[in-house]
Design a protein around this motif. Structure first.
Motif, mmCIF file in Angstrom:
data_model
loop_
_atom_site.group_PDB
_atom_site.id
_atom_site.type_symbol
_atom_site.label_atom_id
_atom_site.label_comp_id
_atom_site.label_asym_id
_atom_site.label_seq_id
_atom_site.Cartn_x
_atom_site.Cartn_y
_atom_site.Cartn_z
ATOM 1 N N PHE A 256 4.795 13.504 1.058
ATOM 2 C CA PHE A 256 5.264 12.288 1.710
ATOM 3 C C PHE A 256 4.499 11.091 1.186
ATOM 4 O O PHE A 256 3.377 11.226 0.689
ATOM 5 C CB PHE A 256 5.048 12.376 3.230
ATOM 6 N N TYR A 257 5.117 9.933 1.326
ATOM 7 C CA TYR A 257 4.498 8.669 0.959
ATOM 8 C C TYR A 257 4.623 7.718 2.140
ATOM 9 O O TYR A 257 5.687 7.649 2.765
ATOM 10 C CB TYR A 257 5.213 8.022 -0.231
ATOM 11 N N THR A 258 3.556 7.018 2.436
ATOM 12 C CA THR A 258 3.692 5.896 3.352
ATOM 13 C C THR A 258 3.722 4.644 2.496
ATOM 14 O O THR A 258 2.952 4.503 1.540
ATOM 15 C CB THR A 258 2.537 5.812 4.380
ATOM 16 N N LEU A 259 4.630 3.770 2.834
ATOM 17 C CA LEU A 259 4.794 2.496 2.143
ATOM 18 C C LEU A 259 4.590 1.414 3.191
ATOM 19 O O LEU A 259 5.315 1.383 4.198
ATOM 20 C CB LEU A 259 6.193 2.401 1.539
ATOM 21 N N SER A 260 3.584 0.583 2.979
ATOM 22 C CA SER A 260 3.339 -0.492 3.937
ATOM 23 C C SER A 260 3.116 -1.798 3.204
ATOM 24 O O SER A 260 2.599 -1.821 2.093
ATOM 25 C CB SER A 260 2.144 -0.161 4.845
ATOM 26 N N HIS A 261 3.551 -2.881 3.848
ATOM 27 C CA HIS A 261 3.392 -4.231 3.314
ATOM 28 C C HIS A 261 2.448 -4.980 4.240
ATOM 29 O O HIS A 261 2.639 -4.969 5.472
ATOM 30 C CB HIS A 261 4.724 -4.968 3.273
ATOM 31 N N ASP B 155 -3.687 19.048 -0.158
ATOM 32 C CA ASP B 155 -4.311 18.472 -1.341
ATOM 33 C C ASP B 155 -4.861 17.102 -0.962
ATOM 34 O O ASP B 155 -4.451 16.510 0.036
ATOM 35 C CB ASP B 155 -3.280 18.345 -2.477
ATOM 36 N N LYS B 156 -5.764 16.606 -1.772
ATOM 37 C CA LYS B 156 -6.363 15.298 -1.525
ATOM 38 C C LYS B 156 -5.306 14.197 -1.674
ATOM 39 O O LYS B 156 -4.531 14.183 -2.636
ATOM 40 C CB LYS B 156 -7.492 15.075 -2.528
ATOM 41 N N PRO B 157 -5.233 13.269 -0.714
ATOM 42 C CA PRO B 157 -4.255 12.178 -0.834
ATOM 43 C C PRO B 157 -4.688 11.163 -1.891
ATOM 44 O O PRO B 157 -5.861 11.089 -2.256
ATOM 45 C CB PRO B 157 -4.265 11.549 0.562
ATOM 46 N N THR B 158 -3.722 10.411 -2.375
ATOM 47 C CA THR B 158 -4.006 9.312 -3.301
ATOM 48 C C THR B 158 -3.378 8.040 -2.746
ATOM 49 O O THR B 158 -2.330 8.088 -2.109
ATOM 50 C CB THR B 158 -3.459 9.588 -4.719
ATOM 51 N N ALA B 159 -4.059 6.914 -2.974
ATOM 52 C CA ALA B 159 -3.578 5.652 -2.438
ATOM 53 C C ALA B 159 -3.602 4.594 -3.541
ATOM 54 O O ALA B 159 -4.468 4.609 -4.424
ATOM 55 C CB ALA B 159 -4.457 5.204 -1.275
ATOM 56 N N TYR B 160 -2.638 3.693 -3.455
ATOM 57 C CA TYR B 160 -2.490 2.601 -4.410
ATOM 58 C C TYR B 160 -2.251 1.305 -3.669
ATOM 59 O O TYR B 160 -1.468 1.273 -2.706
ATOM 60 C CB TYR B 160 -1.305 2.856 -5.349
ATOM 61 N N SER B 161 -2.923 0.257 -4.097
ATOM 62 C CA SER B 161 -2.663 -1.070 -3.552
ATOM 63 C C SER B 161 -2.090 -1.912 -4.674
ATOM 64 O O SER B 161 -2.649 -1.971 -5.780
ATOM 65 C CB SER B 161 -3.968 -1.707 -3.041
ATOM 66 N N LEU B 162 -0.964 -2.560 -4.390
ATOM 67 C CA LEU B 162 -0.241 -3.340 -5.393
ATOM 68 C C LEU B 162 -0.006 -4.752 -4.859
ATOM 69 O O LEU B 162 0.244 -4.942 -3.670
ATOM 70 C CB LEU B 162 1.113 -2.675 -5.689
ATOM 71 N N LEU B 163 -0.046 -5.714 -5.741
ATOM 72 C CA LEU B 163 0.258 -7.093 -5.371
ATOM 73 C C LEU B 163 1.690 -7.404 -5.718
ATOM 74 O O LEU B 163 2.189 -7.006 -6.769
ATOM 75 C CB LEU B 163 -0.687 -8.066 -6.079
ATOM 76 N N LYS B 164 2.326 -8.153 -4.822
ATOM 77 C CA LYS B 164 3.708 -8.579 -5.098
ATOM 78 C C LYS B 164 3.705 -10.075 -5.215
ATOM 79 O O LYS B 164 3.107 -10.786 -4.452
ATOM 80 C CB LYS B 164 4.629 -8.132 -3.963
ATOM 81 N N ARG C 172 0.863 -1.190 0.000
ATOM 82 C CA ARG C 172 0.000 0.000 0.000
ATOM 83 C C ARG C 172 0.893 1.232 0.000
ATOM 84 O O ARG C 172 1.775 1.392 0.848
ATOM 85 C CB ARG C 172 -0.883 -0.019 1.242
ATOM 86 N N ILE C 173 0.650 2.128 -0.963
ATOM 87 C CA ILE C 173 1.373 3.391 -1.060
ATOM 88 C C ILE C 173 0.344 4.511 -0.981
ATOM 89 O O ILE C 173 -0.634 4.502 -1.727
ATOM 90 C CB ILE C 173 2.168 3.498 -2.373
#
Length: 93
Positions: A50-55, A84-93, A4-5
């Motif tokens: 800033f970005y939060t990066l979580s697994h 500003d409005k945040p944006t989020a992405y979920s990625l599969l590894k 998750r970013i």
């Protein structure tokens, strides 16, 4: 594994407040069931971005975190600092 970013842009005068909040809550997020890793990254050119990066083990565990009272309280303190409005992405590894 789910990655998750979240990209967040803060009012410049609120950057230190956000960093303080993140440093306070990061250990609790890291200890949340299903969280494998969480870190904060800062944009190299835009110092208020800033970005939060979580697994996470899976989307179910991420959603349990996102549905928690802890997340709601933390998000409530954080969202008032946004420029500003945040944006989020979920990625599969």
């Amino acid at each position: 594994m789910l990655i998750r970013i979240v990209r967040m842009t803060f009012k410049p005068e609120e950057v230190e407040n956000f960093k303080s909040i993140f440093n306070e809550v990061q250990p609790t997020i890291a200890d949340f069931e299903g969280c494998l890793h969480v870190e904060l990254l800062r944009d190299s050119k835009n110092t208020n971005v800033f970005y939060t990066l979580s697994h996470w083990l899976d989307e179910k565990r991420l959603n349990q975190y996102r549905d928690s009272n802890f997340f709601r309280a933390t998000w409530g303190k954080t969202k008032v600092l946004f420029a500003d409005k945040p944006t989020a992405y979920s990625l599969l590894k």
